[in-house]
Write a protein that holds these residues in place. Structure first.
Motif, mmCIF file in Angstrom:
data_model
loop_
_atom_site.group_PDB
_atom_site.id
_atom_site.type_symbol
_atom_site.label_atom_id
_atom_site.label_comp_id
_atom_site.label_asym_id
_atom_site.label_seq_id
_atom_site.Cartn_x
_atom_site.Cartn_y
_atom_site.Cartn_z
ATOM 1 N N HIS A 80 30.720 51.168 39.876
ATOM 2 C CA HIS A 80 31.062 49.752 39.940
ATOM 3 C C HIS A 80 30.614 49.051 38.667
ATOM 4 O O HIS A 80 29.545 49.348 38.115
ATOM 5 N N LEU A 81 31.405 48.123 38.189
ATOM 6 C CA LEU A 81 31.069 47.334 37.006
ATOM 7 C C LEU A 81 30.603 45.954 37.463
ATOM 8 O O LEU A 81 31.329 45.236 38.153
ATOM 9 N N VAL A 82 29.385 45.601 37.047
ATOM 10 C CA VAL A 82 28.794 44.308 37.399
ATOM 11 C C VAL A 82 28.707 43.436 36.151
ATOM 12 O O VAL A 82 28.286 43.908 35.088
ATOM 13 N N THR A 83 29.103 42.196 36.273
ATOM 14 C CA THR A 83 28.993 41.230 35.187
ATOM 15 C C THR A 83 28.082 40.095 35.632
ATOM 16 O O THR A 83 28.311 39.488 36.686
ATOM 17 N N LEU A 84 27.035 39.829 34.837
ATOM 18 C CA LEU A 84 26.118 38.733 35.127
ATOM 19 C C LEU A 84 26.359 37.632 34.102
ATOM 20 O O LEU A 84 26.212 37.848 32.900
ATOM 21 N N SER A 85 26.732 36.471 34.577
ATOM 22 C CA SER A 85 27.087 35.379 33.676
ATOM 23 C C SER A 85 26.642 34.053 34.266
ATOM 24 O O SER A 85 26.551 33.896 35.489
ATOM 25 N N ASP A 86 26.378 33.068 33.388
ATOM 26 C CA ASP A 86 26.029 31.726 33.856
ATOM 27 C C ASP A 86 27.183 31.091 34.622
ATOM 28 O O ASP A 86 26.978 30.192 35.445
ATOM 29 N N ASP A 87 28.389 31.549 34.349
ATOM 30 C CA ASP A 87 29.563 31.008 35.031
ATOM 31 C C ASP A 87 29.804 31.639 36.395
ATOM 32 O O ASP A 87 30.703 31.235 37.129
ATOM 33 N N GLY A 88 28.988 32.662 36.724
ATOM 34 C CA GLY A 88 29.146 33.344 38.011
ATOM 35 C C GLY A 88 29.128 34.845 37.856
ATOM 36 O O GLY A 88 29.681 35.376 36.889
ATOM 37 N N ASP A 89 28.457 35.527 38.772
ATOM 38 C CA ASP A 89 28.366 36.986 38.728
ATOM 39 C C ASP A 89 29.573 37.604 39.423
ATOM 40 O O ASP A 89 30.212 36.961 40.267
ATOM 41 N N SER A 90 29.870 38.860 39.075
ATOM 42 C CA SER A 90 30.988 39.542 39.727
ATOM 43 C C SER A 90 30.711 41.032 39.790
ATOM 44 O O SER A 90 29.871 41.560 39.051
ATOM 45 N N CYS A 91 31.424 41.700 40.693
ATOM 46 C CA CYS A 91 31.289 43.138 40.860
ATOM 47 C C CYS A 91 32.643 43.695 41.291
ATOM 48 O O CYS A 91 33.425 43.006 41.960
ATOM 49 N N THR A 92 32.917 44.932 40.925
ATOM 50 C CA THR A 92 34.204 45.541 41.276
ATOM 51 C C THR A 92 34.187 46.233 42.630
ATOM 52 O O THR A 92 35.171 46.874 43.008
ATOM 53 N N CYS A 93 33.089 46.098 43.381
ATOM 54 C CA CYS A 93 33.008 46.775 44.676
ATOM 55 C C CYS A 93 33.864 46.061 45.720
ATOM 56 O O CYS A 93 34.137 44.857 45.611
ATOM 57 N N PRO A 94 34.304 46.764 46.764
ATOM 58 C CA PRO A 94 35.130 46.159 47.827
ATOM 59 C C PRO A 94 34.429 45.017 48.552
ATOM 60 O O PRO A 94 35.063 44.047 48.956
ATOM 61 N N TRP A 95 33.111 45.120 48.715
ATOM 62 C CA TRP A 95 32.362 44.085 49.437
ATOM 63 C C TRP A 95 32.456 42.759 48.701
ATOM 64 O O TRP A 95 32.712 41.708 49.304
#
Length: 216
Positions: A170-185
């Motif tokens: 899974h690719l996780v992005t941590l950003s001041d604009d909002g975090d995201s992840c490529t996982c189904p959850w």
């Protein structure tokens, strides 16, 4: 709901809010003086951390000394003035709000969702079991311990991490604009129920890296 039924006898009003997407609901029983406010999650296991919204704060808490100062300043206030409290203890407003969130998970503070402020109250929680009630945070720590979380080389703004999943990465992005992840959850809830375990793991790892840099 039977728990609040006896409380309705002396009430002068009842207000109910619901969120169709999360399934959570809020019930406010109004009395001539004061109110009783109850929030309900659709499943028991979802309710303890405020539908997951406090998990990020639990993963990256303010200094324990700040939490201790905030707790010492609580004197059964019906409304905590976070700005004044921050000045009194020499901390930032964001640190004080985070500390109150932490104390809330420990049963030592409450949050008035109607008037949007914290207040002091104490519940008989077993503090030793608080983190056990946060399985996502526990699973995030296990991912780090197993060496399944790593920063993507060259990615710093925003920070990107790879987290090993079951048969995938899974690719996780941590950003001041909002975090995201490529996982189904994450794709299913889009942060509505707080951070997924992969985002929490990446957050914890980045915090450890930054702490290590400061030590050097």
């Amino acid at each position: 709901m039977k728990v609040i039924e006896p409380l309705l006898l002396r009430a002068k009003g009842l207000r109910v809010w619901s969120d169709d997407e999360s399934g959570a609901s809020a019930w406010e029983i109004v009395y001539p003086e004061g109110t009783f406010f109850l929030m309900i999650s659709p499943e028991v296991f979802r309710g303890f951390s405020g539908e997951g919204q406090l998990l990020r704060t639990l993963a990256t808490p303010p200094p324990e000394a700040t939490i201790a100062k905030v707790r010492a300043a609580l004197k059964w206030q019906s409304q905590v003035d976070t700005e004044q409290l921050a000045k009194d203890i020499g901390a930032s407003g964001s640190e004080v709000k985070a500390a109150l969130g932490i104390l809330g998970t420990r049963g030592l503070a409450g949050y008035d969702a109607i008037n949007e402020h914290y207040f002091h109250r104490e519940l008989p929680f077993d503090l030793a079991k608080v983190e056990e009630m946060q399985p996502r945070l526990g699973n995030a720590r296990k991912l780090i311990e197993a060496g399944k979380v790593r920063r993507v080389d060259g990615a710093s703004d925003p920070a990107k991490f790879e987290v090993d999943g079951t048969g995938t990465v899974h690719l996780v992005t941590l950003s001041d604009d909002g975090d995201s992840c490529t996982c189904p959850w994450f794709s299913k809830y889009l942060g509505q129920r707080g951070a997924c375990k992969h985002v929490l793991a990446a957050t914890l790892l980045m915090q450890d890296e930054e702490s290590g840099s400061e030590d050097l």
